[in-house]
Write an enzyme that holds these catalytic residues in place. Structure first.
Site, PDB file in Angstrom:
ATOM      1  N   HIS A   1      78.420 -64.671 119.785  1.00 47.85           N
ATOM      2  CA  HIS A   1      79.423 -64.132 120.713  1.00 47.85           C
ATOM      3  C   HIS A   1      78.837 -63.093 121.671  1.00 47.85           C
ATOM      4  CE1 HIS A   1      82.535 -66.331 118.712  1.00 47.85           C
ATOM      5  NE2 HIS A   1      82.388 -65.684 117.563  1.00 47.85           N
TER       6      HIS A   1
ATOM      7  N   ASP B   1      79.363 -73.246 114.497  1.00 47.59           N
ATOM      8  CA  ASP B   1      80.285 -72.220 113.990  1.00 47.59           C
ATOM      9  C   ASP B   1      81.723 -72.619 114.346  1.00 47.59           C
ATOM     10  OD1 ASP B   1      80.085 -68.984 113.209  1.00 47.59           O
ATOM     11  OD2 ASP B   1      81.845 -69.460 114.435  1.00 47.59           O
TER      12      ASP B   1
ATOM     13  N   HIS C   1      83.914 -70.791 115.609  1.00 47.73           N
ATOM     14  CA  HIS C   1      84.266 -70.142 116.881  1.00 47.73           C
ATOM     15  C   HIS C   1      83.279 -70.545 117.977  1.00 47.73           C
ATOM     16  CE1 HIS C   1      85.509 -67.468 113.491  1.00 47.73           C
ATOM     17  NE2 HIS C   1      86.657 -67.470 114.165  1.00 47.73           N
TER      18      HIS C   1
ATOM     19  N   ASP D   1      81.739 -70.978 108.751  1.00 45.40           N
ATOM     20  CA  ASP D   1      83.172 -70.676 108.685  1.00 45.40           C
ATOM     21  C   ASP D   1      84.025 -71.915 108.956  1.00 45.40           C
ATOM     22  OD1 ASP D   1      82.253 -70.559 111.312  1.00 45.40           O
ATOM     23  OD2 ASP D   1      82.903 -68.488 111.645  1.00 45.40           O
TER      24      ASP D   1
HETATM   25  N1  Q9C Z   1      89.465 -57.725 115.283  1.00 44.16           N
HETATM   26  C1  Q9C Z   1      81.728 -65.109 114.049  1.00 44.16           C
HETATM   27  O1  Q9C Z   1      82.080 -66.013 113.307  1.00 44.16           O
HETATM   28  N2  Q9C Z   1      87.571 -61.529 114.905  1.00 44.16           N
HETATM   29  N3  Q9C Z   1      82.588 -64.245 114.594  1.00 44.16           N
HETATM   30  C2  Q9C Z   1      88.978 -61.357 114.674  1.00 44.16           C
HETATM   31  C3  Q9C Z   1      89.548 -59.108 115.532  1.00 44.16           C
HETATM   32  C4  Q9C Z   1      87.222 -62.747 115.519  1.00 44.16           C
HETATM   33  C5  Q9C Z   1      83.990 -64.362 114.314  1.00 44.16           C
HETATM   34  C6  Q9C Z   1      89.293 -59.932 114.288  1.00 44.16           C
HETATM   35  C7  Q9C Z   1      86.278 -63.577 114.698  1.00 44.16           C
HETATM   36  C8  Q9C Z   1      84.846 -63.446 115.126  1.00 44.16           C
HETATM   37  C9  Q9C Z   1      80.270 -64.881 114.318  1.00 44.16           C
HETATM   38 ZN    ZN Z   2      82.616 -67.930 113.584  1.00 45.62          ZN
END
Ligand code: Q9C
Ligand code: ZN
Length: 344
Positions: free
Chosen positions: A162, A198, A200, A287
């Protein structure tokens, strides 16, 4: 398989994050890497500390002023108030449309917002040390492939996909996959493919290489209309300028089955074959696992063996970089399953 682990990962240990309006224990923490390390050890993989300094590639894929900010961020936070040692900084203001991001404010929280896409990337005392060590792992994996290895695995954290050229986001600070891809390019691979599996979308990696034809980005992920990172990852994003046609997004509805997911993986692999990649970087988010607490695909541990087998059939030198995966106790088994499939 030659695998890289870092002791520094334990130094990045933010206590909590915001989730559904509440402060909750951070999903992305040191136990993740410990579980992966343990599973790889049990399977007899070779574990090493990174031995290649990633600085050169880090500075190519990230903006120097962002890296300067990240390197000093915790010290700057402490300089505001010694009691900040026991507090976590969170951004609360961002330069969205019409606001200026070319002038770096003096105020620490304003700078944190300038260099963040969300409030979901909590910092701790050792964040820079851990992120830099993970990037060194990615550079070490690329180095191993350039030296003739068929595969290398980075059991590292924090994740990276990200993180964009000048921002952190989604638990990510330095884009490890981008560092690996850039290091492979500089090591002699004319064409590098990044396959992001992933849950996301890897918005950071896509944006870093969006105008380049020498690095193909392909991603299978939850549809950004409902899933993080929301503002990138749609099917109509195909690249720009010299990179036109060198970006492929395969978004799938939340809740998609393993069968649907493997159909998309097949399309992704066909694109990589047609591109003729000399080397492959896999942004290995786990995930997609059915038991993941923040994601909604339905893969089981046996499916990760299949994933490894399919990637092996691509027949390219492959650097695996760990991204997400928050069912911590199962994470090690799922990572080991991918390697088992790849080496079968
Ligand atoms: N404060 C990866 O899998 N976060 N990142 C939601 C917001 C979003 C996931 C909580 C998830 C990010 C590397
Ligand atoms: Zn992710």
């Amino acid at each position: 398989m030659l695998s890289f682990i870092t002791t520094e990962q334990a130094l990045h240990a933010p206590r909590d994050e915001f989730f559904r309006g509440e402060r909750v224990p951070c999903h992305e923490g040191p136990p993740r890497a410990a579980f992966v390390e343990q599973a790889l050890r049990t399977q007899g993989h070779t574990l090493q500390a990174p031995h290649v300094d990633s600085t050169r590639w880090l500075m190519q894929v990230h903006a120097p002023r962002y890296i300067d900010f990240l390197r000093r961020a915790w010290d700057d936070w402490l300089a505001l108030d010694a009691a900040n040692a026991g507090r976590q900084p969170f951004p609360s203001v961002w330069p969205v449309r019409t606001l200026r991001s070319d002038v770096e404010p003096d105020n620490f929280i304003a700078r944190l917002g300038l260099y963040s896409m969300d409030n979901g990337s909590p910092l701790s005392a050792g964040t820079w040390a851990a992120a830099k060590a993970a990037a060194d792992g990615a550079a070490s994996a690329a180095h191993a492939l350039a030296g003739g290895a068929t595969g290398a695995f980075c059991a590292t954290r924090p994740p990276g996909h990200h993180a964009g050229r000048d921002f952190m986001g989604g638990y990510c600070f330095i884009n490890n996959a981008a560092v690996a891809a850039q290091a492979l390019r500089d090591g002699g691979a004319a064409r590098v493919a990044v396959l992001d599996v992933d849950y996301h979308h890897g918005n950071g990696t896509q944006s870093i290489f969006y105008d380049r034809a020498d690095v193909l980005f392909v991603s299978v992920h939850g549809d950004p209309r409902t899933e993080y990172p929301f503002y990138l990852g749609h099917a109509d994003e195909t690249g720009v300028g010299e990179g036109a046609g060198h970006n492929l997004n395969l978004p799938l509805p939340a809740g998609s089955s393993a069968g649907t997911w493997f159909d998309a993986l097949h399309t992704a692999c066909a694109r990589i074959e047609r591109y003729g990649a000399d080397a492959l970087v896999v942004s290995l988010g786990l995930d997609t696992f059915a038991g993941d607490p923040i994601s909604q695909f339905q893969l089981l541990t046996a499916d990760f063996v299949r994933l490894g087998e399919r990637l092996k059939r691509l027949g390219r030198p492959t650097a695996f970089v760990l991204e997400g995966g928050y069912a911590a106790a199962e994470l090690g088994h799922n990572a080991a399953a991918v390697l088992q499939g790849f080496e079968a």
